[in-house]
Scaffold this motif. Structure first.
Motif, PDB file in Angstrom:
ATOM      1  N   VAL A   8       0.849  -1.191   0.000  1.00 13.02           N
ATOM      2  CA  VAL A   8       0.000   0.000   0.000  1.00 13.02           C
ATOM      3  C   VAL A   8       0.884   1.241   0.000  1.00 13.02           C
ATOM      4  CG1 VAL A   8      -1.839   1.251   1.191  1.00 13.02           C
ATOM      5  CG2 VAL A   8      -1.799  -1.252   1.250  1.00 13.02           C
ATOM      6  N   THR A   9       0.591   2.152  -0.916  1.00 10.07           N
ATOM      7  CA  THR A   9       1.327   3.404  -1.011  1.00 10.07           C
ATOM      8  C   THR A   9       0.349   4.570  -1.015  1.00 10.07           C
ATOM      9  OG1 THR A   9       1.292   3.572  -3.429  1.00 10.07           O
ATOM     10  CG2 THR A   9       3.072   2.256  -2.448  1.00 10.07           C
ATOM     11  N   VAL A  20      -2.485  17.017  -4.106  1.00 13.00           N
ATOM     12  CA  VAL A  20      -3.404  15.941  -4.430  1.00 13.00           C
ATOM     13  C   VAL A  20      -2.747  14.649  -3.985  1.00 13.00           C
ATOM     14  CG1 VAL A  20      -4.658  14.808  -6.293  1.00 13.00           C
ATOM     15  CG2 VAL A  20      -4.200  17.249  -6.420  1.00 13.00           C
ATOM     16  N   GLY A  21      -3.550  13.706  -3.495  1.00 12.89           N
ATOM     17  CA  GLY A  21      -2.994  12.426  -3.090  1.00 12.89           C
ATOM     18  C   GLY A  21      -4.042  11.334  -3.130  1.00 12.89           C
ATOM     19  N   ALA A  22      -3.552  10.089  -3.269  1.00 10.92           N
ATOM     20  CA  ALA A  22      -4.454   8.943  -3.304  1.00 10.92           C
ATOM     21  C   ALA A  22      -3.728   7.699  -2.825  1.00 10.92           C
ATOM     22  CB  ALA A  22      -4.970   8.711  -4.718  1.00 10.92           C
ATOM     23  N   THR A  23      -4.483   6.798  -2.203  1.00 16.25           N
ATOM     24  CA  THR A  23      -3.952   5.490  -1.848  1.00 16.25           C
ATOM     25  C   THR A  23      -3.872   4.667  -3.124  1.00 16.25           C
ATOM     26  OG1 THR A  23      -4.898   5.619   0.358  1.00 16.25           O
ATOM     27  CG2 THR A  23      -4.346   3.423  -0.451  1.00 16.25           C
ATOM     28  N   VAL A  24      -2.717   4.058  -3.359  1.00 19.55           N
ATOM     29  CA  VAL A  24      -2.480   3.300  -4.581  1.00 19.55           C
ATOM     30  C   VAL A  24      -1.845   1.958  -4.220  1.00 19.55           C
ATOM     31  CG1 VAL A  24      -1.183   3.235  -6.760  1.00 19.55           C
ATOM     32  CG2 VAL A  24      -2.195   5.393  -5.973  1.00 19.55           C
ATOM     33  N   ASN A  60       4.853   7.208  -1.465  1.00 18.75           N
ATOM     34  CA  ASN A  60       5.136   6.964  -0.050  1.00 18.75           C
ATOM     35  C   ASN A  60       4.736   5.530   0.266  1.00 18.75           C
ATOM     36  OD1 ASN A  60       5.652   9.851   1.185  1.00 18.75           O
ATOM     37  ND2 ASN A  60       3.912  10.076  -0.206  1.00 18.75           N
ATOM     38  N   VAL A  61       5.694   4.688   0.624  1.00 17.99           N
ATOM     39  CA  VAL A  61       5.420   3.284   0.949  1.00 17.99           C
ATOM     40  C   VAL A  61       5.014   3.219   2.416  1.00 17.99           C
ATOM     41  CG1 VAL A  61       6.384   0.957   1.063  1.00 17.99           C
ATOM     42  CG2 VAL A  61       7.095   2.519  -0.783  1.00 17.99           C
TER      43      VAL A  61
END
Length: 152
Positions: A8-9, A20-24, A60-61
């Protein structure tokens, strides 16, 4: 595919107006020399649009202790990434100016090399242009069958 555990990053982008950000979870290593990674994003989403526009992002890990943060960045209708990290230690990447989470396990500043539309997603292939210092420890956060799990 939901049965296969994946890391999960949180991917972040500074677009000049906001963060802006998102879980990827669709993230992986493509090449060691030169260092290239891939990130797959919903092609109809704002995140893909901003990455295409700026050409740079931070991966971001997440560590096993960052489940709440993963949930924040996965929520529909989430606010600015800057607001989502107000209670988290963070700084900006030198090359991308995107948010780097200080307590993540690793962070990679990336510059888009190529993008390919595949089905309902766009896959960004990106050169790793920086490795910001972070201080996270412990096992990684993984996702399997729709749930987060701590590894290690």
């Amino acid at each position: 595919m939901a049965l296969l555990p994946v890391g999960v990053t949180v991917v972040t982008v500074a677009d000049g107006r906001d963060d802006v950000g998102a879980t990827v979870t669709a993230f992986g290593s493509v090449s060691a020399d030169p260092p290239v990674v891939s990130v797959s994003l919903d092609s109809s989403g704002y995140m893909a649009e901003v990455v295409e526009e700026t050409g740079a992002f931070v991966v971001n890990v997440l560590s096993g202790g960052q489940r709440v943060l993963a949930g924040r960045f996965a929520a529909e209708g989430r606010p600015s990434a800057r607001l989502l990290v107000t209670d988290q230690a963070h700084h900006r990447g030198e090359r991308t100016r995107a948010i780097v989470l200080d307590d993540c396990l690793a962070a990679l500043e990336c510059s888009v090399r190529q993008s390919v539309r595949v089905g309902d997603h766009v896959v960004f292939f990106a050169d790793v242009v920086g490795l910001p210092e972070v201080k996270g420890t412990g096992g990684a956060l993984a996702r399997r069958s729709g749930r987060y799990h701590s590894l290690g």
